[in-house]
Design a protein around this motif. Sequence first.
Motif, short mmCIF file in Angstrom:
data_model
loop_
_atom_site.label_atom_id
_atom_site.label_comp_id
_atom_site.label_asym_id
_atom_site.label_seq_id
_atom_site.Cartn_x
_atom_site.Cartn_y
_atom_site.Cartn_z
N SER A 1 -2.11 -6.13 -12.80
CA SER A 1 -2.24 -6.31 -14.25
C SER A 1 -1.27 -5.44 -15.03
CB SER A 1 -3.67 -5.99 -14.71
OG SER A 1 -4.57 -6.96 -14.24
N GLY A 2 -0.87 -4.32 -14.45
CA GLY A 2 0.04 -3.44 -15.16
C GLY A 2 0.13 -2.09 -14.48
N ILE A 3 0.90 -1.21 -15.11
CA ILE A 3 1.09 0.15 -14.61
C ILE A 3 0.68 1.12 -15.71
CG2 ILE A 3 2.74 1.86 -13.75
CD1 ILE A 3 2.40 -0.39 -11.80
N THR A 4 -0.13 2.10 -15.34
CA THR A 4 -0.49 3.17 -16.26
C THR A 4 -0.14 4.50 -15.58
OG1 THR A 4 -2.27 4.10 -17.60
CG2 THR A 4 -2.89 3.19 -15.45
N ILE A 5 -0.71 5.59 -16.05
CA ILE A 5 -0.35 6.90 -15.52
C ILE A 5 -1.37 7.36 -14.48
CG2 ILE A 5 0.87 7.57 -17.60
CD1 ILE A 5 -1.62 9.26 -18.35
N SER A 6 -0.92 8.19 -13.55
CA SER A 6 -1.81 8.88 -12.63
C SER A 6 -1.61 10.39 -12.82
CB SER A 6 -1.52 8.48 -11.18
OG SER A 6 -0.23 8.93 -10.79
N PRO A 7 -2.60 11.19 -12.45
CA PRO A 7 -2.49 12.64 -12.69
C PRO A 7 -1.32 13.27 -11.95
CG PRO A 7 -4.76 12.02 -12.21
CD PRO A 7 -3.91 10.81 -11.90
N ILE A 8 -0.59 14.12 -12.65
CA ILE A 8 0.48 14.93 -12.05
C ILE A 8 0.40 16.33 -12.65
CG2 ILE A 8 2.10 13.08 -11.48
CD1 ILE A 8 3.56 13.70 -14.12
N LEU A 9 0.94 17.30 -11.94
CA LEU A 9 1.05 18.68 -12.41
C LEU A 9 -0.30 19.26 -12.83
CD1 LEU A 9 4.32 18.36 -14.56
CD2 LEU A 9 4.11 19.04 -12.16
N LEU B 1 0.16 4.62 -11.90
CA LEU B 1 -0.99 4.00 -11.26
C LEU B 1 -1.02 2.50 -11.52
CD1 LEU B 1 -3.76 4.38 -9.78
CD2 LEU B 1 -4.77 4.58 -12.07
N PRO B 2 -0.90 1.67 -10.49
CA PRO B 2 -1.08 0.22 -10.68
C PRO B 2 -2.56 -0.08 -10.92
CG PRO B 2 0.10 0.72 -8.63
CD PRO B 2 -0.52 1.99 -9.11
N TYR B 3 -2.83 -1.04 -11.79
CA TYR B 3 -4.21 -1.51 -11.92
C TYR B 3 -4.23 -3.02 -11.83
CZ TYR B 3 -2.99 -2.06 -16.94
OH TYR B 3 -2.40 -2.40 -18.13
N TYR B 4 -5.39 -3.55 -11.43
CA TYR B 4 -5.48 -4.93 -10.99
C TYR B 4 -6.65 -5.67 -11.66
CZ TYR B 4 -2.77 -2.71 -7.27
OH TYR B 4 -1.84 -1.98 -6.56
N ALA B 5 -6.55 -6.97 -11.68
CA ALA B 5 -7.65 -7.85 -12.07
C ALA B 5 -7.61 -9.07 -11.17
CB ALA B 5 -7.53 -8.26 -13.53
N GLY C 1 0.82 -1.21 0.00
CA GLY C 1 0.00 0.00 0.00
C GLY C 1 0.85 1.25 0.00
N LEU C 2 1.93 1.25 0.77
CA LEU C 2 2.84 2.40 0.79
C LEU C 2 3.53 2.57 -0.56
CD1 LEU C 2 4.45 1.92 4.32
CD2 LEU C 2 2.79 3.67 3.63
N LEU D 1 3.91 5.43 -5.84
CA LEU D 1 3.79 5.37 -7.30
C LEU D 1 2.78 6.39 -7.81
CD1 LEU D 1 3.88 1.60 -8.35
CD2 LEU D 1 5.68 3.32 -8.58
N ILE D 2 1.63 6.49 -7.16
CA ILE D 2 0.59 7.42 -7.60
C ILE D 2 1.09 8.85 -7.52
CG2 ILE D 2 -1.69 8.33 -7.02
CD1 ILE D 2 -2.46 5.46 -6.16
N LYS D 3 1.74 9.19 -6.43
CA LYS D 3 2.30 10.54 -6.29
C LYS D 3 3.39 10.78 -7.33
CE LYS D 3 4.51 13.57 -2.87
NZ LYS D 3 5.08 13.65 -1.50
#
Length: 385
Positions: A153-161, A144-148, A132-133, A138-140
Amino acid sequence: MKKMKPIFLIFTLLFFFISCDSTTKKNETNADSLKLANLDSSAIDSGKLLIDTLLTSDALLKANFPMLDSLTRKVTYRDSILIYCNNLFRETYTKQEEIEAVLNYRNSLLQLINNLAYSIGEQMFEDEKRWGLFQEELIKFGFLPYYAEGMLSGITISPILESEIDAICTPEFQLKMKFKNAEASSLGGEYPFLDLSANIKMVLLGEEMAKNFPKSPSYTEIEEAYRFAITTLTDIHALSRNGEIEEYLLLDISRDFWPNATDISFMETFAKKHTESKFAPVIKRIISSVSEIQVNENVDEGEVYLVVVESFDDEQEASDKVFELLNKSIDVPHMVSSKKGKVEQFHVVYRFYSDKQKADKALAKIKTRFKKAKIVHIDFNWNEI
């Protein structure tokens, strides 16, 4: 079963950064600098992206991302992580190009972060608090990790700036980034279409982009994902047994609960809440007389009557026609293929039913607009009957 579109949109990774084989830290840093120059030489030349004194400084990473810092201390691409971190948290941004350079660099690190997450995931999943930490960091950090089914399942982007983008960048760029962030949040889940809240955002943002910037490269960049998001709100049909609707599914004439299951309440909410959208009335008409397939114990055996308004030899042409009609608020939401011998055709379909009487009734209704509309009778293997 035939697939119309990939269920998940795969992000394009710009470059895979690894440090060159070298014997000194200085050479590794120079290698990373060279790769960054290849990524965005204009940014380097004008000093937009980095200053040399920041290249090997790890103070920001240690202070703000202690877990990422510890996990990347011995990896060959650590300098790339430092470059990104130090420029992400620079004191000021004054130009859109500076922000774009950082976002592009972030995209180039996606595969590295994905590999890092998978390499430690097996051990860290056993320690939910630690994972969780790691996820929070990663999000900061913009990922963004995503799951199934509870698994990564993989890593995509999370909002920044976000505040910087709103203050400095053009409205077109702001729209594009909001869309991409919504697209990223739409990924994951054992059943990808049971929660369409992110897809709704994509439709609204994409519609705004198409209206205000239809000829822009930014619209071209998001168009495929935008069109698929519309599909997830319109290409819907009911699955019934013994005359009772049991569930709603998306895409083609699918009968499989996984992965096609959806929740019609999202379509109902869209039609009621987003009346400013040109898709609201068309979605309302679609769900008020939804297509329906009847199945028995063997879901691979059955037949369906397609109410076809136009047919094409090319799948993309048929898909384009559906998109065109939906944009005109004409409720023709399906594209379904059929096979007759070795000949395959792709049909633009108003509705489809296993019940011929319902199909005939729908045909009579749509013929007032499409004089050449017809019935195409197929089995569940897309063979014409």
